[in-house]
Design a protein around this motif. Sequence first.
Motif, mmCIF file in Angstrom:
data_model
loop_
_atom_site.group_PDB
_atom_site.id
_atom_site.type_symbol
_atom_site.label_atom_id
_atom_site.label_comp_id
_atom_site.label_asym_id
_atom_site.label_seq_id
_atom_site.Cartn_x
_atom_site.Cartn_y
_atom_site.Cartn_z
ATOM 1 N N ASP A 142 0.133 -4.712 -1.045
ATOM 2 C CA ASP A 142 -0.894 -4.019 -0.251
ATOM 3 C C ASP A 142 -2.229 -3.888 -0.944
ATOM 4 O O ASP A 142 -2.287 -3.441 -2.085
ATOM 5 N N VAL A 143 -3.320 -4.202 -0.228
ATOM 6 C CA VAL A 143 -4.629 -3.897 -0.801
ATOM 7 C C VAL A 143 -5.171 -2.582 -0.249
ATOM 8 O O VAL A 143 -6.179 -2.082 -0.712
ATOM 9 N N THR A 144 -4.517 -2.032 0.767
ATOM 10 C CA THR A 144 -4.943 -0.715 1.244
ATOM 11 C C THR A 144 -3.882 0.316 0.851
ATOM 12 O O THR A 144 -3.133 0.091 -0.085
ATOM 13 N N PHE A 197 -8.338 -4.088 14.563
ATOM 14 C CA PHE A 197 -7.386 -4.280 13.460
ATOM 15 C C PHE A 197 -8.080 -4.168 12.104
ATOM 16 O O PHE A 197 -9.312 -4.277 12.013
ATOM 17 N N GLY A 198 -7.269 -3.954 11.063
ATOM 18 C CA GLY A 198 -7.797 -3.979 9.700
ATOM 19 C C GLY A 198 -8.413 -5.344 9.432
ATOM 20 O O GLY A 198 -7.883 -6.356 9.883
ATOM 21 N N ASP A 199 -9.549 -5.383 8.695
ATOM 22 C CA ASP A 199 -10.288 -6.654 8.592
ATOM 23 C C ASP A 199 -11.108 -6.679 7.301
ATOM 24 O O ASP A 199 -11.281 -5.644 6.632
ATOM 25 N N ILE A 220 -12.479 -4.357 2.350
ATOM 26 C CA ILE A 220 -11.408 -4.281 3.342
ATOM 27 C C ILE A 220 -11.520 -2.964 4.100
ATOM 28 O O ILE A 220 -11.458 -1.877 3.506
ATOM 29 N N LEU A 221 -11.668 -3.084 5.398
ATOM 30 C CA LEU A 221 -11.644 -1.897 6.263
ATOM 31 C C LEU A 221 -10.229 -1.810 6.836
ATOM 32 O O LEU A 221 -9.809 -2.670 7.611
ATOM 33 N N SER A 222 -9.488 -0.766 6.433
ATOM 34 C CA SER A 222 -8.090 -0.628 6.861
ATOM 35 C C SER A 222 -8.021 -0.111 8.300
ATOM 36 O O SER A 222 -8.864 0.681 8.734
HETATM 37 O O1 IP8 Z 1 -3.091 -3.240 7.084
HETATM 38 C C1 IP8 Z 1 -5.806 -4.319 6.031
HETATM 39 O O2 IP8 Z 1 -5.594 -3.467 7.139
HETATM 40 P P1 IP8 Z 1 -4.345 -2.436 7.140
HETATM 41 C C2 IP8 Z 1 -6.718 -5.490 6.411
HETATM 42 O O3 IP8 Z 1 -4.493 -1.694 8.457
HETATM 43 C C3 IP8 Z 1 -6.662 -6.666 5.502
HETATM 44 O O4 IP8 Z 1 -4.528 -1.519 5.967
HETATM 45 C C4 IP8 Z 1 -7.493 -7.819 5.872
HETATM 46 C C5 IP8 Z 1 -5.956 -6.741 4.399
#
Ligand code: IP8
Length: 266
Positions: A216-218, A141-143, A154-156
């Motif tokens: 969203d941060v990604t 998962f993203g982490d 942040i690794l999406s």
């Molecule tokens: O939702 C984001 O992962 P994504 C992970 O797959 C965090 O982009 C911790 C915001």
Amino acid sequence: MIKFGGGLITNKSKMCTPDLGIIDQLVGVVVKCLDSGMKVIVVHGAGSFGHLRSKHWRLQEGLIEDIEITPQDDCKSQKMAVSIVRNEMLTLNSIIVEAFSKQGVSSITLPPHKWAKNTGSNFHGEILETFTTDKDVAITFGDVVDCDEGEFGILSGDDLVVRICQDVPNVSRLVFAIKGVDGILRRPPELATSSDLIENWSPSVEFKGVHNKEIDVTGGIGLKAHRGAEVAALGIQVLIVNGEYPDRIYRACTGLPTRGTQIFSE
Ligand code: IP8
């Protein structure tokens, strides 16, 4: 490989709220795929388990000296936020693992903060070794991961899918199950009609995707589309489908025609 969108499996605007009904439905689709002889890797997003707190503490920017951010009741610093978000992601993951086990499926969880470093699809991590398992399903998962620059980032999940498709041999298909739209649309979702679905997309086709920067941060759907094109360049079929329709996801996973967007590299 299937990516459960974070916005699909959680209520994105309400801190740490899973959508248990949708999670059970998605797990049901994976079970059907396993029953028909496929092997499945699941990557899931963060939704309200990761984005809201990461956004508040600007974790996507790494460690910021002398940061001035309003403390939260349960969190007073960026470093505390890193460990809380990691735990929140483990909580979301455990809900998914539980949904699999309820349906009789064994799984192994591979939290990126334990095996990956740096962000973007060329992050550092031994994919093949990590993903070799005798369990039915491998899940990641993203982490928030450690980084050489800025200490963390942040690794999406959208970056993870690219590297996994590159390094795990014989991935035939990548399906993004997302919330609220049937795929990539020509116009913003609130203006689009059913004829605005782009059935075949490549990076030369323009579209107006939503990226909710407040939450969203990604990267939203734009990141998925471009990461998807990188994967399609490897000869892997890539589809974006509306995750609220289990039948569409199943058909996409098995290579049958369905409503959604297929992504091409060019
Ligand atoms: O939702 C984001 O992962 P994504 C992970 O797959 C965090 O982009 C911790 C915001």
